[in-house]
Design a protein around this motif. Structure first.
Motif, mmCIF file in Angstrom:
data_model
loop_
_atom_site.group_PDB
_atom_site.id
_atom_site.type_symbol
_atom_site.label_atom_id
_atom_site.label_comp_id
_atom_site.label_asym_id
_atom_site.label_seq_id
_atom_site.Cartn_x
_atom_site.Cartn_y
_atom_site.Cartn_z
ATOM 1 N N UNK A 112 0.862 -1.186 0.000
ATOM 2 C CA UNK A 112 0.000 0.000 0.000
ATOM 3 C C UNK A 112 0.895 1.231 0.000
ATOM 4 N N UNK A 113 0.940 1.901 -1.157
ATOM 5 C CA UNK A 113 1.807 3.072 -1.297
ATOM 6 C C UNK A 113 1.033 4.392 -1.231
ATOM 7 N N UNK A 114 -0.284 4.307 -1.438
ATOM 8 C CA UNK A 114 -1.079 5.533 -1.502
ATOM 9 C C UNK A 114 -2.524 5.216 -1.129
ATOM 10 N N UNK A 115 -3.335 6.252 -1.019
ATOM 11 C CA UNK A 115 -4.734 6.076 -0.651
ATOM 12 C C UNK A 115 -5.485 5.254 -1.686
ATOM 13 N N UNK A 116 -5.127 5.384 -2.951
ATOM 14 C CA UNK A 116 -5.795 4.617 -3.993
ATOM 15 C C UNK A 116 -5.547 3.121 -3.815
ATOM 16 N N UNK A 117 -4.292 2.752 -3.475
ATOM 17 C CA UNK A 117 -3.990 1.350 -3.182
ATOM 18 C C UNK A 117 -4.842 0.856 -2.022
ATOM 19 N N UNK A 118 -4.962 1.697 -1.001
ATOM 20 C CA UNK A 118 -5.707 1.321 0.198
ATOM 21 C C UNK A 118 -7.177 1.050 -0.132
ATOM 22 N N UNK A 119 -7.774 1.935 -0.904
ATOM 23 C CA UNK A 119 -9.203 1.814 -1.191
ATOM 24 C C UNK A 119 -9.523 0.600 -2.055
ATOM 25 N N UNK A 120 -8.523 0.060 -2.746
ATOM 26 C CA UNK A 120 -8.758 -1.103 -3.592
ATOM 27 C C UNK A 120 -8.492 -2.431 -2.922
ATOM 28 N N UNK A 121 -8.172 -2.415 -1.644
ATOM 29 C CA UNK A 121 -7.793 -3.652 -0.961
ATOM 30 C C UNK A 121 -8.935 -4.655 -0.863
ATOM 31 N N UNK A 138 6.748 -3.019 18.028
ATOM 32 C CA UNK A 138 6.015 -2.812 19.265
ATOM 33 C C UNK A 138 4.509 -2.825 19.129
ATOM 34 N N UNK A 139 3.977 -3.551 18.144
ATOM 35 C CA UNK A 139 2.532 -3.662 17.932
ATOM 36 C C UNK A 139 1.877 -2.319 17.620
ATOM 37 N N UNK A 140 2.631 -1.403 17.041
ATOM 38 C CA UNK A 140 2.086 -0.077 16.743
ATOM 39 C C UNK A 140 1.355 -0.057 15.406
ATOM 40 N N UNK A 141 0.277 0.705 15.357
ATOM 41 C CA UNK A 141 -0.422 1.036 14.115
ATOM 42 C C UNK A 141 -0.895 -0.202 13.340
ATOM 43 N N UNK A 147 -14.386 -3.840 6.703
ATOM 44 C CA UNK A 147 -15.214 -3.422 5.579
ATOM 45 C C UNK A 147 -14.621 -2.188 4.911
ATOM 46 N N UNK A 148 -15.179 -1.856 3.750
ATOM 47 C CA UNK A 148 -14.670 -0.744 2.968
ATOM 48 C C UNK A 148 -14.802 0.600 3.638
ATOM 49 N N UNK A 149 -15.790 0.762 4.499
ATOM 50 C CA UNK A 149 -15.962 2.048 5.173
ATOM 51 C C UNK A 149 -14.746 2.375 6.026
ATOM 52 N N UNK A 150 -14.178 1.354 6.658
ATOM 53 C CA UNK A 150 -12.981 1.583 7.483
ATOM 54 C C UNK A 150 -11.788 1.964 6.609
ATOM 55 N N UNK A 151 -11.699 1.382 5.423
ATOM 56 C CA UNK A 151 -10.620 1.760 4.508
ATOM 57 C C UNK A 151 -10.738 3.231 4.125
ATOM 58 N N UNK A 152 -11.955 3.692 3.899
ATOM 59 C CA UNK A 152 -12.152 5.102 3.538
ATOM 60 C C UNK A 152 -11.745 6.018 4.689
ATOM 61 N N UNK A 153 -12.034 5.592 5.915
ATOM 62 C CA UNK A 153 -11.602 6.376 7.080
ATOM 63 C C UNK A 153 -10.083 6.438 7.147
ATOM 64 N N UNK A 154 -9.443 5.282 6.970
ATOM 65 C CA UNK A 154 -7.986 5.220 7.075
ATOM 66 C C UNK A 154 -7.300 6.000 5.958
ATOM 67 N N UNK A 155 -7.944 6.089 4.805
ATOM 68 C CA UNK A 155 -7.353 6.829 3.686
ATOM 69 C C UNK A 155 -7.104 8.288 4.058
ATOM 70 N N UNK A 159 -0.403 8.150 7.104
ATOM 71 C CA UNK A 159 0.715 8.825 6.458
ATOM 72 C C UNK A 159 1.288 7.871 5.408
ATOM 73 N N UNK A 160 1.283 8.279 4.142
ATOM 74 C CA UNK A 160 1.762 7.418 3.065
ATOM 75 C C UNK A 160 3.164 7.799 2.598
ATOM 76 N N UNK A 161 3.826 8.691 3.328
ATOM 77 C CA UNK A 161 5.202 9.024 2.968
ATOM 78 C C UNK A 161 6.098 7.824 3.262
#
Length: 414
Positions: A112-121, A138-141, A147-155, A159-161
């Motif tokens: 996942x390099x960008x929001x577009x990659x994320x939304x297509x998962x 350390x179990x972070x992040x 569901x897809x709604x959570x992907x939209x929130x995460x988008x 941080x995709x840098x």
């Protein structure tokens, strides 16, 4: 450093001043302190140090510097685990790529390099899925996505840098693996991977580790495929020498690898293994580095050992106690309470959000685990929840303090 010293090695310390203790100074023949411990600066400093005081190998036990140390050894031509192997271990997405076509059990994944990659998962992996940083610790992040709604929130939240030039992608998505989770502690010699112990792991619903048990409560029939899978993994990644800590899930399709590390396990797993399996991973590491023959005969000091961590709800700590009682409890080897009056307890989102722990032994795994949990329950910590998530709680607006004993949260094994 104690283990290196006991093995008769000459030690040099290169790192930050903040991490240097008086005991470090006593053990190190050379000390080089750096105000900047970025990878490039550390490599430059190590190469310069080698020019005036040559060393045989650079070593670290910390995830942050594993790749940096591999770069040092490669640049100086020192015999060590190859940089490509360490990179594959350090970068979870790169590890999945390296394992393509290997005999290691398949886990569906996507970079996942960008929001577009994320939304297509959802179309690529389906649901549920796990999303995590490729170089997280350390179990972070770690995000469990249903569901897809959570992907939209995460988008809109993530941080995709790219965190480093050697990172393949900032995030990795994987199929959600269902089953009990374990870690396998190993030591490799000339490409032969020796199983030191299998550790049973306990996590919260958001995947923060809150307990470990050695030996894991599994049958010989379950352990055999776990051990075989870990050996296949380490061979496929090119691990040749030294300790490794591999996390797996025992699914209904067999064991599946989550990730591995070319270092000993954290969270006092080294001590659990020493007590319950008789192998001192640090001692093995530096005995091997010194060229002495390894003794891989198990000599356990206890039948089982467990560690359990104190976790608290959000708020300001108003009183603490019970440490002496926990240390005096039956079977307890060590107990620590890091919560202090005035501390603001954050949400439990990573290993660094825990406030103490107890390590205990027993005549069987159930007893060791019960003793550790019961001793953590002797900690008495009062928390004022009205200050939750407030960096500077306003005076005169405190709610009633809550006294907490363990178990504080229901736990799940995933």
């Amino acid at each position: 450093m104690e283990a290196a010293h006991s093995a008769g090695l000459t030690i040099g310390y290169l790192g930050s001043k903040d991490a240097l203790s008086e005991r470090h100074r006593e053990l190190a023949e050379t000390v080089l302190l750096l105000p900047d411990v970025s990878p490039d600066r550390v490599v430059q400093a190590a190469v310069a140090l080698h020019g005036v005081q040559p060393f045989d190998l650079a070593v670290t036990m910390h995830d942050t510097f594993l790749q940096t140390v591999a770069r040092i050894n490669q640049e100086l031509g020192l015999t060590a685990t190859p940089l490509r192997t360490v990179t594959a271990v350090d970068d979870k997405a790169f590890m999945r790529e390296v394992l393509r076509g290997s005999e290691v059990g398949k886990v569906a994944f996507a970079k996942v390099r960008c929001a577009q990659d994320l939304l297509g998962l959802g179309e690529v992996l389906g649901f549920p899925l796990i999303l995590k940083p490729t170089r997280g610790t350390g179990s972070q992040q770690i995000h469990f996505v249903r569901h897809g709604a959570r992907l939209r929130e995460l988008a809109g939240e993530l941080d995709f840098s790219v965190p480093g030039k050697e990172t393949s992608a900032p995030w990795l998505a994987e199929e959600f693996l269902t089953g009990p989770e374990f870690s396998v502690e190993t030591f490799s010699v000339a490409g032969e991977h020796h199983i030191l112990a299998v550790t049973e792991k306990f996590k919260t619903a958001n995947f923060v580790e809150i307990g470990h048990l050695v030996p894991a409560r599994i049958t010989a029939e379950q352990q055999a495929p776990i051990a075989a899978e870990v050996r296949r993994l380490l061979t496929a990644l090119g691990v040749q020498e030294g300790p490794a800590h591999t996390e797996i899930v025992l699914t209904d399709r067999g064991p599946r690898v989550i990730e591995t590390h070319t270092r000993p396990g954290g969270d006092a797993i080294v001590e659990l293994v020493r007590l319950a399996s008789g192998f001192d991973v640090q001692e093995l590491t530096f005995t091997w580095l010194s060229g002495k023959p390894l003794d891989l005969t198990p000599r356990p000091l206890a039948a089982a050992a467990a560690i359990w961590f104190l976790t608290l709800p959000e708020g300001e700590v108003t009183s603490v106690g019970g440490l002496d009682e926990a240390r005096a409890a039956e079977g307890v080897e060590s107990a620590y309470l890091t919560a202090a009056v005035g501390d603001l307890v954050p949400p439990l989102r990573s290993s660094w959000d825990r406030q103490g722990d107890v390590l205990a032994v027993g005549e069987d795994p159930d007893t060791a685990l019960s003793r550790a949990q019961q001793a953590v329950g002797l900690f008495e910590v009062e928390v004022d929840p009205s200050t939750a998530s407030r960096p500077d709680p306003p005076p005169g607006r405190r709610g009633p303090a809550i006294r907490h004993h363990l178990p504080l949260h229901r736990t799940v094994t995933t």
